[in-house]
Scaffold this active site. Structure first.
Site, PDB file in Angstrom:
ATOM      1  N   SER A   1       6.301  -1.273  -0.580  1.00 27.09           N
ATOM      2  CA  SER A   1       6.891  -0.138  -1.279  1.00 27.09           C
ATOM      3  C   SER A   1       7.233   1.007  -0.328  1.00 27.09           C
ATOM      4  O   SER A   1       7.319   2.157  -0.759  1.00 27.09           O
ATOM      5  CB  SER A   1       5.917   0.348  -2.345  1.00 27.09           C
ATOM      6  OG  SER A   1       4.644   0.598  -1.759  1.00 27.09           O
TER       7      SER A   1
ATOM      8  N   THR B   1      -2.611  -3.887  -3.850  1.00 28.51           N
ATOM      9  CA  THR B   1      -1.683  -2.759  -3.793  1.00 28.51           C
ATOM     10  C   THR B   1      -2.445  -1.442  -3.871  1.00 28.51           C
ATOM     11  O   THR B   1      -3.363  -1.301  -4.671  1.00 28.51           O
ATOM     12  CB  THR B   1      -0.695  -2.868  -4.964  1.00 28.51           C
ATOM     13  OG1 THR B   1       0.119  -4.009  -4.739  1.00 28.51           O
ATOM     14  CG2 THR B   1       0.169  -1.635  -5.076  1.00 28.51           C
TER      15      THR B   1
ATOM     16  N   LYS C   1      -4.318  13.938  -7.286  1.00 32.40           N
ATOM     17  CA  LYS C   1      -5.161  12.876  -6.761  1.00 32.40           C
ATOM     18  C   LYS C   1      -6.237  13.463  -5.884  1.00 32.40           C
ATOM     19  O   LYS C   1      -6.019  14.490  -5.225  1.00 32.40           O
ATOM     20  CB  LYS C   1      -4.240  11.891  -6.057  1.00 32.40           C
ATOM     21  CG  LYS C   1      -4.629  11.352  -4.747  1.00 32.40           C
ATOM     22  CD  LYS C   1      -3.553  10.400  -4.268  1.00 32.40           C
ATOM     23  CE  LYS C   1      -2.916  10.961  -3.025  1.00 32.40           C
ATOM     24  NZ  LYS C   1      -2.350   9.947  -2.147  1.00 32.40           N
TER      25      LYS C   1
ATOM     26  N   ASP D   1       9.581  10.175   0.846  1.00 29.23           N
ATOM     27  CA  ASP D   1       9.454  10.401  -0.602  1.00 29.23           C
ATOM     28  C   ASP D   1       8.926  11.797  -0.930  1.00 29.23           C
ATOM     29  O   ASP D   1       8.766  12.640  -0.043  1.00 29.23           O
ATOM     30  CB  ASP D   1       8.581   9.320  -1.247  1.00 29.23           C
ATOM     31  CG  ASP D   1       7.112   9.481  -0.912  1.00 29.23           C
ATOM     32  OD1 ASP D   1       6.810  10.051   0.160  1.00 29.23           O
ATOM     33  OD2 ASP D   1       6.266   9.049  -1.721  1.00 29.23           O
TER      34      ASP D   1
ATOM     35  N   GLU E   1       2.738  -1.428   3.203  1.00 34.73           N
ATOM     36  CA  GLU E   1       3.026  -1.946   1.872  1.00 34.73           C
ATOM     37  C   GLU E   1       4.534  -2.132   1.723  1.00 34.73           C
ATOM     38  O   GLU E   1       5.316  -1.375   2.298  1.00 34.73           O
ATOM     39  CB  GLU E   1       2.564  -0.961   0.796  1.00 34.73           C
ATOM     40  CG  GLU E   1       1.076  -0.775   0.715  1.00 34.73           C
ATOM     41  CD  GLU E   1       0.687  -0.063  -0.575  1.00 34.73           C
ATOM     42  OE1 GLU E   1       0.349  -0.757  -1.552  1.00 34.73           O
ATOM     43  OE2 GLU E   1       0.749   1.177  -0.623  1.00 34.73           O
TER      44      GLU E   1
ATOM     45  N   ASP F   1       4.621  10.422   2.113  1.00 36.40           N
ATOM     46  CA  ASP F   1       3.844   9.308   2.660  1.00 36.40           C
ATOM     47  C   ASP F   1       4.656   8.016   2.782  1.00 36.40           C
ATOM     48  O   ASP F   1       4.221   7.077   3.422  1.00 36.40           O
ATOM     49  CB  ASP F   1       2.535   9.088   1.878  1.00 36.40           C
ATOM     50  CG  ASP F   1       2.739   8.850   0.395  1.00 36.40           C
ATOM     51  OD1 ASP F   1       3.895   8.869  -0.074  1.00 36.40           O
ATOM     52  OD2 ASP F   1       1.725   8.646  -0.304  1.00 36.40           O
TER      53      ASP F   1
ATOM     54  N   THR G   1      -6.368   3.276 -10.514  1.00 35.47           N
ATOM     55  CA  THR G   1      -5.029   3.773 -10.220  1.00 35.47           C
ATOM     56  C   THR G   1      -5.132   4.914  -9.209  1.00 35.47           C
ATOM     57  O   THR G   1      -6.161   5.577  -9.119  1.00 35.47           O
ATOM     58  CB  THR G   1      -4.309   4.295 -11.477  1.00 35.47           C
ATOM     59  OG1 THR G   1      -5.110   5.310 -12.058  1.00 35.47           O
ATOM     60  CG2 THR G   1      -4.117   3.190 -12.490  1.00 35.47           C
TER      61      THR G   1
END
Ligand code: VG1
Ligand code: CO
Length: 543
Positions: free
Chosen positions: A365, A344, A126, A277, A363, A281, A18
């Site tokens: 998204s 993804t 992250k 967002d 992507e 990104d 993830t």
């Protein structure tokens, strides 16, 4: 230095595979929780001694506190230098750029991206590696392993660092450098795009609305669009980052950026609309009266990128994530360049970019990016669109019509079923996965299955294999449905259904996407028994 012992977990860390650790903010605020993750990162990369890092976040609730903890831990772990965005702010692409430009060993990004923020909402962290991109799977697996056995972390007993003033200070033996979050990023954009031409577009009366969604791109968009390119004040709205993103979801799609969508569909719509967002990104692109799906955006950018100076030599190749529509494949084919289908998550593009096999990536998204950094980049995508529009002098709607007439149209929609009980969502996946070989040749809702599989990716650069990356069902006549479980939700499971229907160049391309996808959707619902298994008849979000 102080060694703090923590109660033995098991500490529920980032699951391997993830992109970062995302949890409720209150979980991150539990004593030692954030610290255990950060110590696990340091342990997994062979220690922080002598290393340099970039640290910044999207400004959500707990951002500053987390940065203070990380700075003290980095100092106690022997790091030599940490670069922090002023006020603790850095967008994800700006972190990626700073890691690369300043040659640091890595970076930590504080964000839960498009998830809402606040004490009762979400937080995240992250780790990015030295190429500026998200840690690949072998590193996230190492971090996860550390989280399973960690019992203590090292920190420094020291006062807080002043994050509000650019300049250098010391924390123990470590230097802390506070930098303007925007300056280096703006310099990079100036290298890639024809700023004079975009400025001329604005001075000719071209109008735009950029919705920063109360998130991190506000300061970037103001500096680039209004101050540098001369767009009128007020072009950027919701431009001040707030700890809870004004109470909304900083997710740039037609549902969460509803105000922008309404304005763009109204009689007084500006020429061009965009949103980004939480961590900057992602991007949403809207023309006057027309929404551009991220899959179409990638394809249009691939077909026209050569119009911007940074890409005038053409593209090496284009990569898209598996659920993203095949629109960009058709452009790559026509251009005679490589096209790649990855799982993804942006980390899968890193090897392809590093190896020079692709220049653009995207992507469904709302992530689009290029080899200028190793993350997707919302404002970059907006600037590439602006550069292309400045050269072609065509409205967005015309750009799309022309694109579809040349390449055909991939009607596309993603349906998300959120906060589904994990077992029910898994049951849907298991049911389809258990019958993949039986599906081809079967017909439902007038759609005949031509192929079905579980996507597994063989990285062409390092040979690694990533299995179970989503279920693909292709239909005769150009339809496709994909099923995946989200890896970024923080409540139950999110089941994502991706629907696609291709219509060739000669079609009139005038259907409403949901209507064009009705048959594929009906077939998918029939094949999966999804509505029964999860007890829902409608998705929570269609994008
Ligand atoms: C989602 C998106 C995926 C994206 C990821 C991180 O993942 O579908 O395309 O890479 O978020 O984006 P999932 O597993 O929930 O489908 V970001 O902007 O939240 O860092
Ligand atoms: Co994001």
């Amino acid at each position: 230095m102080q060694i703090v012992t923590v109660a033995k977990g098991p500490f529920e860390g980032q699951k391997p595979g993830t992109s970062g650790l995302r949890k409720k903010t209150r979980v991150f605020m539990e004593p030692g929780y954030l610290e255990c993750f950060v110590q696990s990162v340091f342990n997994a990369i062979g220690g922080a001694k002598g290393k340099s890092f970039v640290v910044g976040g999207d400004g959500r609730y707990y951002n500053r506190e987390a940065i203070q903890s990380i700075l003290k831990m980095a100092a106690a772990n022997g790091a030599s230098h940490v670069i922090v965005g002023e006020g603790g702010l850095l967008s994800t692409p700006a972190v990626s750029n700073l890691i690369r430009q300043r040659g640091t060993d890595g970076g930590l990004v504080l964000s839960a991206s498009h998830n809402p923020g606040g004490v009762d909402a979400d937080f995240g962290i992250k780790y990015n590696i030295a190429n500026g991109g998200p840690a690949p799977e072998h590193i996230t697996a190492g971090i996860f392993e550390q989280t399973q056995s960690i019992t203590s972390y090292a920190t420094l007993e020291a006062g807080d660092v002043d994050l509000g003033t650019p300049g250098t200070s010391v924390l123990g033996d470590m230097t802390v450098e506070i930098v303007d979050p925007v300056a280096d990023y703006l310099a990079l954009m100036e290298k890639l795009f024809d700023f004079d031409r975009i400025a001329a577009l604005f001075s000719s009366g071209f109008t735009m609305r950029f919705d920063a969604m109360h998130a991190v791109t506000g300061p970037y968009a103001r500096a680039v669009l209004e101050e540098r390119l001369g767009a009128p004040a007020g072009t950027v709205v919701n431009a001040v980052p707030s700890e809870d993103f004004g109470g909304g979801h900083p997710d740039p799609n037609p549902v969460w950026a509803r105000d922008l969508m309404q304005e763009m569909m109204s009689d007084t719509a500006p020429d061009f609309g965009a949103a980004s967002d939480g961590d900057g990104d992602r991007n949403m692109i809207v023309g006057r009266g027309i929404y551009v799906t991220p899959s179409d955006s990638l394809a249009v950018l691939a077909a026209n990128a050569h119009l911007a100076p940074g890409y005038s030599a053409g593209l090496a190749g284009v990569a898209r994530s598996m659920p993203t529509s095949g629109a960009s494949d058709r452009v790559a084919e026509k251009l005679g360049i490589g096209s790649f289908e990855t799982p993804t998550g942006w980390k899968f593009f890193g090897n392809l970019l590093d190896a020079g096999k692709v220049t653009l990536c995207g992507e469904e998204s709302a992530g689009t990016g290029s080899d200028h950094v190793r993350e997707k980049d919302g404002l970059w995508a907006v600037l590439l669109w602006l550069n292309i529009l400045a050269v072609t002098e065509r409205p967005v709607a015309q750009m799309l019509q022309d694109h579809w007439s040349e390449f055909g149209r991939n009607y596309y929609s993603r349906h998300d079923y959120e906060a589904v009980p994990a077992e029910a969502a898994q049951a849907v996946m298991d049911r389809v996965a258990g019958n993949l070989t039986g599906l081809p040749g079967t017909t439902s809702a007038g759609q005949t299955v031509s192929a079905a599989d579980s996507f597994s990716y063989h990285d062409p650069v390092d040979g690694s294999v990533s299995e179970n990356q989503g279920l693909r069902i292709s239909f005769k006549d150009g339809g496709r449905a994909v099923l995946r479980l989200s890896g970024t939700g923080t409540e139950g499971a999110t089941l994502r259904v991706y629907l696609e229907q291709y219509a060739g160049p000669d079609d009139d391309h005038g259907l409403d996407p949901e209507a064009a996808l009705a048959d594929v959707r009906a077939a998918l619902l029939d094949i999966t028994d999804l509505e029964n298994l999860i007890g829902r008849t409608e998705p929570d979000v269609r994008t």
